[in-house]
Design an enzyme around this catalytic site. Structure first.
Site, PDB file in Angstrom:
ATOM      1  N   ASN A 217       0.853  -1.192   0.000  1.00 54.95           N
ATOM      2  CA  ASN A 217       0.000   0.000   0.000  1.00 54.95           C
ATOM      3  C   ASN A 217       0.883   1.235   0.000  1.00 54.95           C
ATOM      4  O   ASN A 217       2.113   1.136   0.031  1.00 54.95           O
ATOM      5  CB  ASN A 217      -0.957  -0.026   1.189  1.00 54.95           C
ATOM      6  CG  ASN A 217      -0.204  -0.048   2.498  1.00 54.95           C
ATOM      7  OD1 ASN A 217       0.506   0.894   2.818  1.00 54.95           O
ATOM      8  ND2 ASN A 217      -0.322  -1.140   3.245  1.00 54.95           N
ATOM      9  N   LYS A 295       8.446 -16.963 -10.718  1.00 52.13           N
ATOM     10  CA  LYS A 295       7.665 -15.837 -11.239  1.00 52.13           C
ATOM     11  C   LYS A 295       6.493 -16.377 -12.064  1.00 52.13           C
ATOM     12  O   LYS A 295       6.700 -17.227 -12.948  1.00 52.13           O
ATOM     13  CB  LYS A 295       8.566 -14.952 -12.100  1.00 52.13           C
ATOM     14  CG  LYS A 295       7.871 -13.730 -12.611  1.00 52.13           C
ATOM     15  CD  LYS A 295       8.802 -12.872 -13.440  1.00 52.13           C
ATOM     16  CE  LYS A 295       8.011 -11.771 -14.130  1.00 52.13           C
ATOM     17  NZ  LYS A 295       8.812 -11.073 -15.122  1.00 52.13           N
ATOM     18  N   ASP A 313      -3.873  -9.212  13.078  1.00 49.62           N
ATOM     19  CA  ASP A 313      -3.994  -7.795  13.433  1.00 49.62           C
ATOM     20  C   ASP A 313      -3.008  -7.510  14.565  1.00 49.62           C
ATOM     21  O   ASP A 313      -3.178  -7.987  15.694  1.00 49.62           O
ATOM     22  CB  ASP A 313      -5.432  -7.469  13.848  1.00 49.62           C
ATOM     23  CG  ASP A 313      -5.636  -5.970  13.919  1.00 49.62           C
ATOM     24  OD1 ASP A 313      -4.863  -5.293  14.634  1.00 49.62           O
ATOM     25  OD2 ASP A 313      -6.553  -5.466  13.241  1.00 49.62           O
ATOM     26  N   LYS A 350     -10.648  -3.130  18.590  1.00 43.10           N
ATOM     27  CA  LYS A 350      -9.262  -3.615  18.674  1.00 43.10           C
ATOM     28  C   LYS A 350      -8.696  -3.552  20.089  1.00 43.10           C
ATOM     29  O   LYS A 350      -7.581  -3.991  20.336  1.00 43.10           O
ATOM     30  CB  LYS A 350      -8.361  -2.828  17.723  1.00 43.10           C
ATOM     31  CG  LYS A 350      -8.813  -2.959  16.266  1.00 43.10           C
ATOM     32  CD  LYS A 350      -7.690  -2.676  15.308  1.00 43.10           C
ATOM     33  CE  LYS A 350      -8.184  -2.778  13.874  1.00 43.10           C
ATOM     34  NZ  LYS A 350      -7.095  -2.966  12.930  1.00 43.10           N
TER      35      LYS A 350
END
Ligand code: C5P
Length: 409
Positions: A217, A295, A313, A350
């Site tokens: 990201n 690959k 998490d 959380k």
């Protein structure tokens, strides 16, 4: 910002500010103003090159003191010689500290007033480096700053981002408020997080698909790295566990480089016990359930289909620990809509003590940018902070964390 709330007062503190010749010199005028606001007396020395960027008159007006520029000025010598000038301060601050003045100080050269003062002083020195990224990364500059640090010279910044020269990277002078915080800390009798241990996660995680491809990201690691630096500056022994970023490792921080979420979790659990955990990493929520050994080739067997499994998490795991749960667990919530609602739910779900919520919708430019607008969500409510640089957000968050431990101790 109400950044002064926790600030030790600088009343009656004497700062000798050496302004060297870099474009960041314009920020030093703001620094003078902020130091004066906090009650410090400021004497300014400018190198010849600094006077190409800002005028002695501007520095004199803001500091309400005459500005010194010449080593062999008879007026200065009769009024205040360079030895007195260097000794009558509580702290010598060099901002901006150019490659040139760092090199002179490391070598002990004394060819002008600024470098002579650095050699003649018996007071602590704080440098705020500012230069082009290539100059900053040059082995000569890195060796010089390492030499100075080994001699006890304190350092604030540089940060990274857009540089005045048009390049991007490390070398940007710390913002005036960060320098003020560093000055306050340098003059403070003790550091508020001394004896505490802090764990910070930062950056993205990369989850491999095959030997050359991954899912990741856009996290730059700027905010997390800045938080680690700020906690370290307040005296915490700080462990920074980070995925791949281009951010420099903050000085004095223990750094553990990881790639995947599972590596990040392992490194975090190894780092416990800690008093403080700040999970600022943008952990990939999913990973490919199997990583191809070779690959994956185009064409062979059509378009590949990836199957994902959820990553652990890290924040929830740390917050849910038993005996070694950190006393304060802080998460982040990057949201693109209903920022506060989602963040409040995330805090509860959380098990974090605080969640720092920020709007990362593309229009805000938060991802990879330098400005962040955050809301600190605790069990007691929401504290919304005005837009600030990520470094300022980090300083303020670290100060707020320090306040929790101040109350506890
Ligand atoms: O669920 P979301 O990713 O929005 O939660 C953000 C917060 O949770 C951040 O503090 C992030 O560092 C943390 N997180 C984590 N491990 C994950 C996902 C998120 O620590 N796998």
């Amino acid at each position: 910002m109400t950044e002064t709330l926790l600030a030790p007062s600088l009343a009656d503190r004497r700062i000798l500010l050496i302004i060297a010749g870099g474009i960041a010199a314009y920020k030093s005028l703001d620094l003078i103003r902020r130091l004066r606001e906090r009650g410090a007396s400021v004497r300014v020395v400018m190198t010849e090159a600094a006077q190409q960027f800002i005028t002695p008159l501007a520095a004199a007006s803001l500091s309400e003191n005459s500005v010194h520029t010449e080593l062999f000025s008879l007026t200065d010598e009769s009024e205040m010689g360079h030895i007195r000038l260097s000794r009558e301060a509580d702290l010598v601050v060099v901002a901006p500290a150019t490659a040139d003045i760092l090199a002179k100080a490391a070598l002990g050269l004394a060819g002008d007033l600024a470098s002579t003062l650095l050699l003649a002083t018996n007071k602590p020195i704080l440098v705020a480096p500012a230069m082009n990224v290539v100059m900053w990364n040059h082995p000569a500059t890195q060796a010089n700053i390492a030499t100075l640090r080994a001699r006890g010279v304190l350092q604030v910044g540089p940060g990274s981002g857009d540089l005045a020269c048009g390049e991007v990277g490390g070398g940007r002078m710390a913002e005036p408020l960060e320098i003020v915080t560093a000055i306050e800390l340098a003059l403070a009798p003790h550091l508020p997080l001394q004896g505490r241990r802090a764990l910070v996660t930062s950056g993205p995680t990369f989850e491999p698909i095959d030997p050359v491809r991954y899912i990741g990201n856009r996290s730059s690691g700027k905010q997390g790295h800045a938080i680690a630096a700020a906690l370290q500056r307040l005296g915490a022994e700080t462990i920074l566990v980070a995925g791949p970023t281009h951010e420099p490792v903050p000085p004095g921080v223990h750094f553990i480089a990881v790639e995947t979420a599972r590596e990040m979790l392992d490194a975090c659990l190894d780092a416990l016990p800690a008093d403080i955990a700040v999970c600022a990493a943008a952990v990939a929520d999913w990973r490919a359930d199997s990583v191809a050994e070779q690959k994956i080739k185009k064409g062979a067997g059509g378009t590949p289909v990836l199957h994902f499994v959820e990553n652990p998490d890290i924040l929830a795991t740390i917050a849910g620990r038993g005996g070694d749960r950190p006393a304060l667990v802080v998460g982040f919530a990057a949201e693109t809509e209903d920022v506060l609602g989602h963040a409040q739910a995330k805090r509860r779900r959380k098990g974090a003590d605080w969640v720092v919520a920020n709007d990362v919708s593309p229009a805000t430019g938060t991802f990879g940018g330098d400005i962040n607008t955050v809301h600190v969500i605790t069990a007691d409510g929401i504290d919304s902070w005005p837009p600030a640089t990520k470094a300022e957000v980090a300083s303020r968050l670290a100060a707020r964390i320090a306040k929790v431990f101040e109350v506890q101790s």
